[in-house]
Design an enzyme around this catalytic site. Sequence first.
Site, mmCIF file in Angstrom:
data_model
loop_
_atom_site.group_PDB
_atom_site.id
_atom_site.type_symbol
_atom_site.label_atom_id
_atom_site.label_comp_id
_atom_site.label_asym_id
_atom_site.label_seq_id
_atom_site.Cartn_x
_atom_site.Cartn_y
_atom_site.Cartn_z
ATOM 1 N N TYR A 74 -60.180 -28.747 -5.848
ATOM 2 C CA TYR A 74 -58.943 -29.228 -6.491
ATOM 3 C C TYR A 74 -58.434 -30.502 -5.810
ATOM 4 C CZ TYR A 74 -54.128 -28.688 -8.367
ATOM 5 O OH TYR A 74 -52.913 -28.859 -8.982
ATOM 6 N N LYS A 123 -58.037 -34.107 -7.527
ATOM 7 C CA LYS A 123 -56.708 -34.729 -7.636
ATOM 8 C C LYS A 123 -56.672 -36.067 -6.890
ATOM 9 C CE LYS A 123 -54.583 -31.650 -10.210
ATOM 10 N NZ LYS A 123 -54.302 -31.982 -11.625
HETATM 11 P P1 NAD Z 1 -50.672 -24.071 -16.075
HETATM 12 O O1 NAD Z 1 -51.824 -23.267 -15.619
HETATM 13 O O2 NAD Z 1 -49.387 -23.397 -16.392
HETATM 14 O O3 NAD Z 1 -51.065 -24.961 -17.327
HETATM 15 C C1 NAD Z 1 -52.280 -25.667 -17.361
HETATM 16 C C2 NAD Z 1 -52.466 -26.250 -18.728
HETATM 17 O O4 NAD Z 1 -53.749 -26.874 -18.743
HETATM 18 C C3 NAD Z 1 -52.443 -25.212 -19.836
HETATM 19 O O5 NAD Z 1 -51.706 -25.729 -20.932
HETATM 20 C C4 NAD Z 1 -53.920 -25.070 -20.219
HETATM 21 O O6 NAD Z 1 -54.088 -24.795 -21.604
HETATM 22 C C5 NAD Z 1 -54.453 -26.446 -19.895
HETATM 23 N N1 NAD Z 1 -55.874 -26.460 -19.618
HETATM 24 C C6 NAD Z 1 -56.547 -25.824 -18.606
HETATM 25 N N2 NAD Z 1 -57.868 -26.068 -18.709
HETATM 26 C C7 NAD Z 1 -58.034 -26.877 -19.787
HETATM 27 C C8 NAD Z 1 -59.147 -27.482 -20.405
HETATM 28 N N3 NAD Z 1 -60.390 -27.309 -19.935
HETATM 29 N N4 NAD Z 1 -58.949 -28.241 -21.492
HETATM 30 C C9 NAD Z 1 -57.698 -28.430 -21.996
HETATM 31 N N5 NAD Z 1 -56.589 -27.892 -21.453
HETATM 32 C C10 NAD Z 1 -56.766 -27.127 -20.370
HETATM 33 O O7 NAD Z 1 -50.476 -25.180 -14.960
HETATM 34 P P2 NAD Z 1 -49.243 -26.101 -14.558
HETATM 35 O O8 NAD Z 1 -48.698 -25.584 -13.299
HETATM 36 O O9 NAD Z 1 -48.340 -26.365 -15.718
HETATM 37 O O10 NAD Z 1 -50.056 -27.435 -14.185
HETATM 38 C C11 NAD Z 1 -50.112 -28.592 -14.965
HETATM 39 C C12 NAD Z 1 -50.732 -29.700 -14.158
HETATM 40 O O11 NAD Z 1 -49.951 -29.925 -12.980
HETATM 41 C C13 NAD Z 1 -52.137 -29.390 -13.664
HETATM 42 O O12 NAD Z 1 -52.935 -30.550 -13.706
HETATM 43 C C14 NAD Z 1 -51.909 -28.969 -12.234
HETATM 44 O O13 NAD Z 1 -53.052 -29.184 -11.446
HETATM 45 C C15 NAD Z 1 -50.771 -29.862 -11.842
HETATM 46 N N6 NAD Z 1 -50.009 -29.390 -10.693
HETATM 47 C C16 NAD Z 1 -49.341 -28.191 -10.724
HETATM 48 C C17 NAD Z 1 -48.653 -27.763 -9.593
HETATM 49 C C18 NAD Z 1 -47.892 -26.468 -9.549
HETATM 50 O O14 NAD Z 1 -47.394 -26.121 -8.476
HETATM 51 N N7 NAD Z 1 -47.759 -25.723 -10.632
HETATM 52 C C19 NAD Z 1 -48.671 -28.551 -8.432
HETATM 53 C C20 NAD Z 1 -49.346 -29.753 -8.435
HETATM 54 C C21 NAD Z 1 -50.014 -30.154 -9.576
#
Ligand code: NAD
Length: 247
Positions: A155, A159
């Site tokens: 990851y 990123k």
């Molecule tokens: P989540 O798991 O709630 O949502 C992830 C989304 O990505 C979902 O809508 C899912 O349908 C979609 N997805 C996953 N695999 C996919 C694929 N192969 N094709 C198309 N869509 C796909 O996650 P989140 O927490 O809302 O995260 C959103 C973004 O923010 C991600 O990139 C995550 O890495 C990043 N992020 C999240 C956090 C956190 O603490 N939640 C921290 C840093 C970064």
Amino acid sequence: MTNMSKTALVTGGSRGIGRAIALALAEVADKVAIFYAGNQAAAEDTVKALEARGAQALAIQCDVSDETAVKAAVNQVREAFGPVHILVNNAGITKDGLTLRMSAADFEKVVSVNLNGAFHMISACYRDLMKAGWGRILNISSVSGLMGNPGQANYAAAKAGMIGLTKTIARELASRGVTVNAICPGFIETDMTASMNQETLDQAVKNVPLGRLGTAQDIASAAGFLCSDQANYITGAVLQVDGGMYM
Ligand code: NAD
């Protein structure tokens, strides 16, 4: 380009951070499309919420790691809503594990969704963005990509890769009026963090100067700004939205 009709496209827009970003973009674009991995009910719910905000909305199931599927799905958006002006690469997954136990397959899977997925999306929208003379690309990276994080070799590498991608495309498209930025969220309350145990979450909060987990809305507010005309002179930026965790 305040008065121009705009199409926004958010990957992983069905839930969590992506859903909040899609709703925020309804303020800057009159047409908003989302791509989602599998949860059709959540995607339809986001479409209804977008329509309630006065936007035309569309949800398409598309695995962003599949280049052919991405091309076809972006074409579907183009046919329905015209060229994409605002692209937000938000889709992401984790498959955590200490490197000693991480399989090559789990490493590749995470890179292929988070990083290759963003590349496929950018490639599919690139010509439209170049031609429009105004555009926004926003990549949702992570503080893990800046700091590293034990158990997240896959990851964090993906990123961090998104940051290099952001800066390169920012340089390539700058003369075309297209800005390209990245947001690095810290710990945000979503399905992604819901699986973490309370002890880990409490420990995480201790490292956040602002003393709380972030919300999807915290990220969406920054995303809405970076995708608006207010951010015309910001490109190649990597904005931490993390309560001060990485500074
Ligand atoms: P989540 O798991 O709630 O949502 C992830 C989304 O990505 C979902 O809508 C899912 O349908 C979609 N997805 C996953 N695999 C996919 C694929 N192969 N094709 C198309 N869509 C796909 O996650 P989140 O927490 O809302 O995260 C959103 C973004 O923010 C991600 O990139 C995550 O890495 C990043 N992020 C999240 C956090 C956190 O603490 N939640 C921290 C840093 C970064």
